[in-house]
Scaffold this motif. Structure first.
Motif, PDB file in Angstrom:
ATOM      1  N   PHE A 176       0.865  -1.183   0.000  1.00 45.54           N
ATOM      2  CA  PHE A 176       0.000   0.000   0.000  1.00 45.54           C
ATOM      3  C   PHE A 176       0.899   1.230   0.000  1.00 45.54           C
ATOM      4  O   PHE A 176       2.071   1.178   0.376  1.00 45.54           O
ATOM      5  N   GLY A 177       0.325   2.332  -0.438  1.00 42.06           N
ATOM      6  CA  GLY A 177       1.029   3.601  -0.402  1.00 42.06           C
ATOM      7  C   GLY A 177       0.210   4.614   0.354  1.00 42.06           C
ATOM      8  O   GLY A 177      -0.985   4.759   0.112  1.00 42.06           O
ATOM      9  N   GLY A 178       0.838   5.293   1.299  1.00 44.14           N
ATOM     10  CA  GLY A 178       0.171   6.332   2.081  1.00 44.14           C
ATOM     11  C   GLY A 178       1.185   7.372   2.492  1.00 44.14           C
ATOM     12  O   GLY A 178       2.086   7.730   1.711  1.00 44.14           O
ATOM     13  N   ARG A 295      -3.351  -7.556  -1.969  1.00 48.62           N
ATOM     14  CA  ARG A 295      -2.147  -6.827  -2.370  1.00 48.62           C
ATOM     15  C   ARG A 295      -1.311  -6.455  -1.141  1.00 48.62           C
ATOM     16  O   ARG A 295      -0.085  -6.607  -1.136  1.00 48.62           O
ATOM     17  N   ILE A 296      -1.972  -5.980  -0.088  1.00 47.50           N
ATOM     18  CA  ILE A 296      -1.255  -5.614   1.133  1.00 47.50           C
ATOM     19  C   ILE A 296      -0.552  -6.829   1.734  1.00 47.50           C
ATOM     20  O   ILE A 296       0.638  -6.779   2.078  1.00 47.50           O
ATOM     21  N   GLU A 297      -1.275  -7.925   1.848  1.00 45.51           N
ATOM     22  CA  GLU A 297      -0.717  -9.101   2.519  1.00 45.51           C
ATOM     23  C   GLU A 297       0.346  -9.789   1.671  1.00 45.51           C
ATOM     24  O   GLU A 297       1.360 -10.265   2.208  1.00 45.51           O
ATOM     25  N   SER A 298       0.159  -9.862   0.362  1.00 46.26           N
ATOM     26  CA  SER A 298       1.125 -10.559  -0.488  1.00 46.26           C
ATOM     27  C   SER A 298       2.460  -9.828  -0.542  1.00 46.26           C
ATOM     28  O   SER A 298       3.496 -10.431  -0.838  1.00 46.26           O
ATOM     29  N   ARG A 299       2.457  -8.525  -0.257  1.00 40.52           N
ATOM     30  CA  ARG A 299       3.693  -7.734  -0.238  1.00 40.52           C
ATOM     31  C   ARG A 299       4.179  -7.459   1.187  1.00 40.52           C
ATOM     32  O   ARG A 299       5.083  -6.664   1.388  1.00 40.52           O
TER      33      ARG A 299
END
Length: 325
Positions: A176-178, A295-299
């Motif tokens: 994720f990007g924040g 996506r969050i968990e896989s990365r």
């Protein structure tokens, strides 16, 4: 304003997934716990709501103000739109700041980057400064595992205050990007981006892809670079995340969003802010959230928060304050 504590159920939900057992040993001694940082939330995504949540923070942007946002890769369209951000940028008298990319594309050179900013409407609402156009400078990283210094655009030193205005969404490398990504990768010079991506192995963008470290080392390097920026700014920085167009990808050429918009969140603590955004994704009743969660968990995306907290960038235990109620 309605106050909600979101540090129990949602934290347990997250730790049952990607963060369980992933945090590395905290080399910093434990410090006395103070009040949880406040994260403000509005479900309304409008220019007026953006100004209102900035005002709720109670930290006035003064002096020469940098507004760090993404002006968007040519061909992209999910970046925060000028019409949304213009009233806030004008209220703080801000200059929109960026640094050149390290992966090619339409923003790797200053002239092309400024053209993209103009084509997307940003130069019409404020001055745009590509901060590494004339070089870079090093900021020290305190307590880092991988980085001893963070290389940022030279012009970053010209500003008295930084408003970090981030589009929260998924990301192909970070999960994720924040706020944390925006002040690490985003404020890093082109060479500094390669330095972070390679966990301190190279500043040469051409060598970066062959020097990619283990995933957790990259995530930790991103947190360490963010801490260098936050330490430099002290209390002269604040963070706002807009949770709309929640694609699994960054804003360069993103996939179509598969879950609905959530709102705008703001804090003076970047770890609390990003953690609150992740928690809201998990807590959503939108079935489309499964794609962003994957996506969050896989990365291993929440490992960024683990390491950021361990090195003292911020506190993942927060108090959520709903300013709509």
């Amino acid at each position: 304003m309605k106050r909600i504590w979101m540090t129990t159920f949602l934290s347990l939900t997250l730790c049952a997934g990607p963060c369980g057992g992933r945090a590395r040993a905290n080399d910093n001694p434990p410090q006395e716990k103070t009040a949880n940082p406040k994260v403000y939330l509005t479900r309304t995504i409008t220019p007026e709501a953006l100004v209102r949540i900035y005002e709720a923070l109670g930290r006035e942007a003064t002096g020469r103000v940098a507004v760090k946002l993404s002006t968007g890769e040519p061909g992209g369209h999910h970046f925060l739109q000028p019409a949304l951000v213009a009233p806030l940028v004008r209220k703080v008298g801000g200059t929109i700041v960026e640094c050149n990319t390290a992966y090619g594309g339409g923003r790797a050179r200053t002239a092309d980057h400024l053209k993209a900013a103009a084509d997307h409407g940003f130069t019409a609402i404020a001055a745009v400064d590509i901060m590494d156009a004339e070089g870079e400078t090093a900021l020290p990283v305190e307590g880092g595992r991988h980085l001893a210094e963070d290389y940022v655009g030279k012009n970053f030193l010209n500003y008295d205050f930084t408003v970090v205005l981030s589009h929260f969404k998924g990301h192909a490398m970070g999960g994720f990007g924040g706020a944390i990504k925006n002040i690490s990768i985003g404020i890093a010079s082109s060479a500094g981006k390669a330095w972070i991506h390679s966990a301190g192995k190279t500043k040469n963008a051409a060598e970066m892809w062959s020097a990619l470290p283990p995933q957790d080392d990259f995530l930790e390097s991103m947190a360490e670079a963010a801490k260098a920026v936050a330490d430099h700014c002290g209390e002269r920085i604040l963070y706002i995340n807009v949770m709309n167009n929640l694609s699994v990808d960054c804003d360069a050429h993103p996939a179509a969003p598969e879950m609905g918009d959530i709102g705008i969140l703001a804090s003076t603590d970047p770890v609390a802010l990003d953690k609150a955004c992740v928690d809201l994704v998990y807590a959503s009743d939108d079935p489309g959230k499964v794609h962003l969660i994957e996506r969050i968990e896989s990365r291993h995306g929440t490992h960024t928060l683990d390491h950021a907290a361990a090195i003292g960038l911020g506190d993942p235990d927060y108090e959520l304050i709903d300013i709509d109620n």
